[in-house]
Design an enzyme around this catalytic site. Structure first.
Site, PDB file in Angstrom:
ATOM      1  CE1 TYR A   1       1.145  -0.331   4.358  1.00 15.13           C
ATOM      2  CE2 TYR A   1       0.094   1.821   4.370  1.00 15.13           C
ATOM      3  CZ  TYR A   1       0.919   0.888   4.963  1.00 15.13           C
ATOM      4  OH  TYR A   1       1.532   1.195   6.154  1.00 15.13           O
TER       5      TYR A   1
ATOM      6  NE  ARG B   1       6.837   4.413   0.503  1.00 13.10           N
ATOM      7  CZ  ARG B   1       6.566   5.203   1.537  1.00 13.10           C
ATOM      8  NH1 ARG B   1       7.512   5.463   2.438  1.00 13.10           N
ATOM      9  NH2 ARG B   1       5.378   5.736   1.685  1.00 13.10           N
TER      10      ARG B   1
ATOM     11  NE  ARG C   1      -5.538 -19.667   4.747  1.00 14.74           N
ATOM     12  CZ  ARG C   1      -4.532 -20.399   5.228  1.00 14.74           C
ATOM     13  NH1 ARG C   1      -4.378 -21.644   4.832  1.00 14.74           N
ATOM     14  NH2 ARG C   1      -3.690 -19.878   6.098  1.00 14.74           N
TER      15      ARG C   1
ATOM     16  CG  HIS D   1       0.709 -20.853   2.923  1.00 15.35           C
ATOM     17  ND1 HIS D   1      -0.387 -21.565   3.296  1.00 15.35           N
ATOM     18  CD2 HIS D   1       1.154 -20.219   4.036  1.00 15.35           C
ATOM     19  CE1 HIS D   1      -0.605 -21.393   4.588  1.00 15.35           C
ATOM     20  NE2 HIS D   1       0.312 -20.570   5.056  1.00 15.35           N
TER      21      HIS D   1
ATOM     22  CE  LYS E   1       3.108   3.344   3.205  1.00 14.00           C
ATOM     23  NZ  LYS E   1       3.210   3.449   4.652  1.00 14.00           N
TER      24      LYS E   1
ATOM     25  CD  GLU F   1      10.470   2.093  10.361  1.00 13.48           C
ATOM     26  OE1 GLU F   1      10.267   3.100   9.652  1.00 13.48           O
ATOM     27  OE2 GLU F   1      10.356   0.933   9.926  1.00 13.48           O
TER      28      GLU F   1
ATOM     29  CG  LEU G   1       8.388   2.528   4.789  1.00 13.41           C
ATOM     30  CD1 LEU G   1       8.070   1.277   3.982  1.00 13.41           C
ATOM     31  CD2 LEU G   1       7.117   3.291   5.093  1.00 13.41           C
TER      32      LEU G   1
HETATM   33  C1  LIG Z   1       6.771   1.895   9.682  1.00 12.83           C
HETATM   34  C2  LIG Z   1       6.720   3.245   9.021  1.00 12.83           C
HETATM   35  N1  LIG Z   1       7.829   4.001   9.008  1.00 12.83           N
HETATM   36  C3  LIG Z   1       7.832   5.225   8.456  1.00 12.83           C
HETATM   37  C4  LIG Z   1       6.695   5.759   7.885  1.00 12.83           C
HETATM   38  C5  LIG Z   1       6.735   7.128   7.282  1.00 12.83           C
HETATM   39  O1  LIG Z   1       6.786   7.056   5.876  1.00 12.83           O
HETATM   40  P1  LIG Z   1       6.234   8.236   4.976  1.00 12.83           P
HETATM   41  O2  LIG Z   1       7.017   9.458   5.334  1.00 12.83           O
HETATM   42  O3  LIG Z   1       6.493   7.780   3.588  1.00 12.83           O
HETATM   43  O4  LIG Z   1       4.791   8.374   5.297  1.00 12.83           O
HETATM   44  C6  LIG Z   1       5.522   4.993   7.847  1.00 12.83           C
HETATM   45  C7  LIG Z   1       4.316   5.521   7.216  1.00 12.83           C
HETATM   46  O5  LIG Z   1       3.290   4.901   7.157  1.00 12.83           O
HETATM   47  C8  LIG Z   1       5.537   3.709   8.436  1.00 12.83           C
HETATM   48  O6  LIG Z   1       4.426   2.939   8.441  1.00 12.83           O
END
Ligand SMILES: Cc1ncc(COP(=O)(O)O)c(C=O)c1O
Length: 303
Positions: free
Chosen positions: A49, A68, A120, A122, A167, A199, A223
C-alpha cells in the site's frame, strides 16, 4: 457489479459525489465496494500500500510514492496487469479527490494492491488471478496542537520481519506496538531492535545527540519514508549535520531532541519518552527549524 459502478474514463456529474472509492476498474460509493473473502489481502495480508498527502488537490511527492510502490510490488513479486501502474493509480486518486470534493484543504490518498482472490493456498495463485486494486481518499486533519507542544512516545521491541523496507499490509507488529503506545497515553512506539532505535510503528525517527542529527540508515530494518527523505534533503540545505548512525538505547539519556516524520505526521516533536522528559522537555531548535521548512515545502510543492 452495482449499477452505479463505472470505469475510470467515464464521469457522472449526477452521481452522489460523497465517499466514492475505486475498486478493480470501477468508481462506486464506498458502501457498495466489495472484495472477495478469498482475497489474499484478507487471508494472508498479501499485498502492499501507499499513503499520499493531498493539499488543496495537489499530491505531495507523488513521484517518490510511485517509485516506492513500484519497489514494494517488485519486492513481493506482484505484477500489475493491463494499463495499471503507480502513475495511473495517482491519476485515479486525483479523480477521487475531485469526485469527493476534496480539492480544498487536507486529504490523504490510500492505494492498496493485493495478489488477488483465489482458493486459499500459501504459494502464488495462477497467472489468470489478477491483483485487487483499491484506492480511496479521506479528509485529514494535521496534528497541529501536538506538533506545537510535542508528543509522548514509548520504547517497544521491534518484532517485525526482515523486509521492513517494503510497505506491505503485514502490519501486525506495528498495530500491537501502536495499541500499547495508545494505552500508555503516547503518540507513538519507538521500535528497538538489537539495542538501537529503528523507527516508529508508523513514522521514521530522528534524534539529536551532541548537536548532530541522527537517524537509522536506509536498510531492510526501516521503511524508507518519503518524509524522511524530503527532510534529509531539507536538513542538508540548512547545513544541519546529519549522520545515519542509529541511536542506541544507551545514548537515549544524551538525546537533546527527538522527532518523528511521516506523511500524516509531518515533523512531530517527542518531548517525553517512557515518561521521562527529552532534553528540556520542549521541542528543540533543530526540530523547530525542520518543522518550519517542511511546512513551507508542503505548502509550495505538489503534483
Ligand atoms: C513503519 C513506518 N515508518 C515510516 C513511515 C513514514 O513514511 P512516509 O514518510 O512515507 O509516510 C511509515 C508511514 O506509514 C511507516 O508505516
Amino acid at each position: 457489479m452495482p449499477a452505479q459502478a463505472r470505469t475510470f474514463s467515464q464521469s457522472n456529474a449526477t452521481m452522489d459525489s460523497r465517499d466514492i472509492v475505486y475498486v478493480n476498474g470501477s468508481f462506486l460509493p464506498r458502501a457498495d465496494a466489495r472484495v472477495s473473502v478469498e482475497d489474499r489481502g484478507f487471508v494472508f495480508g498479501d499485498g502492499v500500500y501507499e499513503v499520499v498527502r493531498a493539499i488543496n488537490g495537489r499530491l505531495f511527492a507523488a513521484r517518490f510514492h510511485n517509485t516506492r510502490l513500484e519497489r514494494s510490488l517488485k519486492g513481493i513479486r506482484i505484477d500489475l496487469v493491463g494499463d495499471d501502474s503507480p502513475e495511473r493509480f495517482v491519476e485515479i486518486g486525483k479523480q477521487l479527490l475531485r469526485e469527493n470534493k476534496l480539492l480544498e484543504g487536507e486529504a490523504t490518498l490510500y492505494i492498496q494492491i493485493t495478489r488477488g482472490a483465489t482458493t486459499r493456498a500459501h504459494y502464488f495463485p495462477p497467472p489468470e488471478i489478477t491483483p485487487t486494486v483499491y484506492i480511496s481518499v479521506a479528509r485529514f486533519t494535521p496534528y497541529a496542537a501536538l506538533a506545537e507542544g510535542g508528543a509522548a512516545a514509548i520504547s517497544h521491541p521491534d518484532l517485525r520481519w526482515g523486509r521492513c523496507d517494503l510497505k506491505t499490509l503485514n502490519l501486525l507488529p506495528n498495530v500491537l506496538a501502536s495499541q500499547t503506545a495508545k494505552e500508555r497515553g503516547a503518540f507513538e512506539a519507538m521500535l528497538i531492535r538489537d539495542g538501537v532505535v529503528t523507527e516508529g510503528a508508523k513514522t521514521n525517527f530522528f534524534g539529536v545527540v551532541n548537536g548532530i542529527l541522527r537517524t537509522h540508515p536506509r536498510d531492510n530494518h526501516i521503511l524508507p519514508g518519503i518524509t524522511r527523505s524530503v527532510l534529509e534533503d531539507l536538513a542538508r540545505s540548512l547545513s544541519i549535520e546529519l549522520d545515519e548512525t542509529p541511536i542506541s538505547i544507551n545514548e537515549i539519556p544524551k538525546v537533546t531532541e527527538l522527532f518523528l516524520t511521516g506523511t500524516t505526521t509531518d515533523v512531530m516533536p517527542i518531548v517525553k519518552l517512557d515518561d521521562k522528559p527529552v532534553g528540556s522537555g520542549r521541542p528543540g531548535e533543530i526540530t523547530r527549524r525542520l518543522q518550519r521548512v517542511l511546512a513551507e515545502n508542503l505548502a509550495s510543492a505538489g503534483d
